[in-house]
Design an enzyme around this catalytic site. Structure first.
Site, PDB file in Angstrom:
ATOM      1  N   TRP A  99       0.828  -1.093  -0.029  1.00 26.07           N
ATOM      2  CA  TRP A  99       0.023   0.042  -0.007  1.00 26.07           C
ATOM      3  C   TRP A  99       0.900   1.497  -0.088  1.00 26.07           C
ATOM      4  CZ3 TRP A  99      -4.119  -1.368  -1.883  1.00 26.07           C
ATOM      5  CH2 TRP A  99      -4.617  -2.539  -1.761  1.00 26.07           C
ATOM      6  N   ASP A 166      -1.945   6.609   6.604  1.00 27.36           N
ATOM      7  CA  ASP A 166      -2.793   5.637   5.938  1.00 27.36           C
ATOM      8  C   ASP A 166      -3.334   4.818   6.994  1.00 27.36           C
ATOM      9  OD1 ASP A 166      -4.374   3.887   4.757  1.00 27.36           O
ATOM     10  OD2 ASP A 166      -2.970   3.122   3.420  1.00 27.36           O
ATOM     11  N   LYS A 190     -12.704  -1.820   6.670  1.00 29.70           N
ATOM     12  CA  LYS A 190     -12.440  -2.686   7.379  1.00 29.70           C
ATOM     13  C   LYS A 190     -12.855  -2.602   8.853  1.00 29.70           C
ATOM     14  CE  LYS A 190      -8.515  -2.536   4.570  1.00 29.70           C
ATOM     15  NZ  LYS A 190      -8.675  -3.600   3.657  1.00 29.70           N
TER      16      LYS A 190
HETATM   17  N1  PLP Z   1      -4.468   0.990   2.595  1.00 30.34           N
HETATM   18  C1  PLP Z   1      -4.497   0.117   3.185  1.00 30.34           C
HETATM   19  C2  PLP Z   1      -3.546   0.001   4.475  1.00 30.34           C
HETATM   20  C3  PLP Z   1      -5.342  -1.079   2.779  1.00 30.34           C
HETATM   21  O1  PLP Z   1      -5.270  -2.198   3.405  1.00 30.34           O
HETATM   22  C4  PLP Z   1      -5.958  -0.982   1.542  1.00 30.34           C
HETATM   23  C5  PLP Z   1      -6.879  -2.084   1.135  1.00 30.34           C
HETATM   24  O2  PLP Z   1      -6.869  -3.035   1.642  1.00 30.34           O
HETATM   25  C6  PLP Z   1      -5.898   0.132   0.978  1.00 30.34           C
HETATM   26  C7  PLP Z   1      -5.045   1.239   1.486  1.00 30.34           C
HETATM   27  C8  PLP Z   1      -6.663   0.428  -0.423  1.00 30.34           C
HETATM   28  O3  PLP Z   1      -8.075   0.777  -0.220  1.00 30.34           O
HETATM   29  P1  PLP Z   1      -9.290   1.096  -1.132  1.00 30.34           P
HETATM   30  O4  PLP Z   1      -9.524  -0.219  -1.620  1.00 30.34           O
HETATM   31  O5  PLP Z   1     -10.279   1.558  -0.218  1.00 30.34           O
HETATM   32  O6  PLP Z   1      -8.604   1.866  -2.337  1.00 30.34           O
END
Ligand code: PLP
Length: 356
Positions: A99, A166, A190
């Protein structure tokens, strides 16, 4: 058969939130109209939004000099919104997995990226520590919980430059000191809500730091000035988010949530460490409370497909590891009951017995 939900996201939500959502689909807060077909400009929806924000503020102890807004596009949209707004020249990114890599890729569209620290050398199995943070960065970006690799920061780092985090997969799972951060954001799917909404918590001074002229929807000020209502917000996920926060408050708030999460994680990590069939993959001091990753022990690797099937036959769902790392991952988010973790532990013990 009873199912034990360990999906990494979208993932388990409190029954109380699901029940309230189901009811609201037919009759939203006594209006006689479905939540799915009512205007977001009604006073009833405004009150959902207001309560969601005030509960968020109360539960996470968010100081008054921060604004909260909700917006569509998930966390991935924030990967480019953040550098678009705040990356003037150079930003620092701590690379702790998939991520942050994705966030780095987007940031490079807007300026220079300094990979200030990284744990890529050991397949992202730990959180880098004690790294120097250059004072000339526009901001430092971290991901506090690495959903795929099962690592998590255990404290709020001190940063001489604005710290952006994040927190998609550990928001409201443990207390944090919000005042250490300039901006906190995440996808809500989540710990908080169904997919479709991201939350952004932004310190007031950041609103004046926007680096360039931007399309309206990309500018953080648009969402703050219009109280999440510049365009139609994700009404249903925001409603469920409010219900999830109501549930969290009803069980005792952040302290109780954290106590439960620590208890669940300890149960499972203890079993991973004890059981001769398995081993954990994350460095012990950085183990995530939310996403617990493990693989078969050395010499037992060929039993992985059998364990997966065995676990499924005992009602476990969502325990397959992410496709990039393999093995197993039990996501023990806020709404995951202790009973589910106990069932998984029992299943791991039974599997060990079977192969003695
Ligand atoms: N950041 C983290 C830590 C994640 O676990 C995720 C998705 O699992 C994301 C970002 C991306 O999220 P999204 O699918 O809402 O774009």
């Amino acid at each position: 058969m009873k199912k034990y939900n360990f999906y990494a996201g979208p993932s388990i939500l409190p029954d109380a939130a699901l029940e309230a959502a189901a009811k609201a689909i037919f009759d939203f807060d006594g209006t006689g109209v479905s939540l799915l077909s009512i205007s977001h400009r009604t006073k009833e929806f405004q009150s959902v939004l207001d309560e969601a924000k005030s509960l968020f503020r109360e539960l996470l102890n968010i100081p008054d000099n921060y604004k909260i807004y909700f917006v569509g596009g998930g966390a991935s949209t924030q990967f480019f919104h953040i550098p678009a707004n705040f990356l003037k020249t150079k930003a620092g990114y701590v690379n702790t997995g998939v991520w942050t890599k994705k966030a780095i890729k987007e940031a490079k569209f807007y300026g220079e990226v300094d990979v200030t620290a990284s744990s890529e050398d050991r397949n992202f199995s730990y959180i880098p520590k004690d790294f120097a943070i250059p004072a000339d960065l526009d901001y430092l970006y971290i991901c506090t919980n690495n959903t795929i690799y099962g690592t998590e920061y255990k404290c709020d780092i001190d940063s001489p430059v604005p710290l952006i985090a994040d927190m998609s997969s550990d928001i409201l799972s443990r207390p944090i000191d919000v005042s250490k951060y300039a901006l906190i954001y995440g996808g809500a799917q989540k710990n908080l809500a169904p997919a479709g909404v991201a939350f952004v918590i932004i310190r007031d001074d950041m609103l004046k730091r926007v680096a360039r002229p931007l399309p309206t929807m990309m500018n953080v000020n648009t969402h703050v000035d219009n109280d999440s209502m510049f365009n139609t917000p994700p009404v249903f996920p925001i409603f469920v988010l409010r219900e999830t926060l109501r549930w969290m408050k009803s069980i005792g708030g952040m302290d109780e949530m954290y106590r439960r999460n620590k208890e669940k994680a300890a149960l499972l990590y203890d079993e991973i460490d004890r059981n001769t069939m398995f081993r954990g993959t994350a460095a012990e001091e950085d183990r995530s409370l939310m996403n617990i990753c493990f693989v078969m022990a050395e010499g037992r690797e060929d039993l992985a497909p059998e364990f997966l099937e065995f676990a499924q036959s005992r009602g476990m769902v969502g325990v397959k590891g992410h496709r990039l790392v393999g093995g197993f991952r039990a996501s023990c988010y806020n709404a995951c009951p202790k009973e589910s973790v106990e069932a998984l532990v029992a299943c791991m013990r039974e599997f060990e017995e079977k192969h003695k």
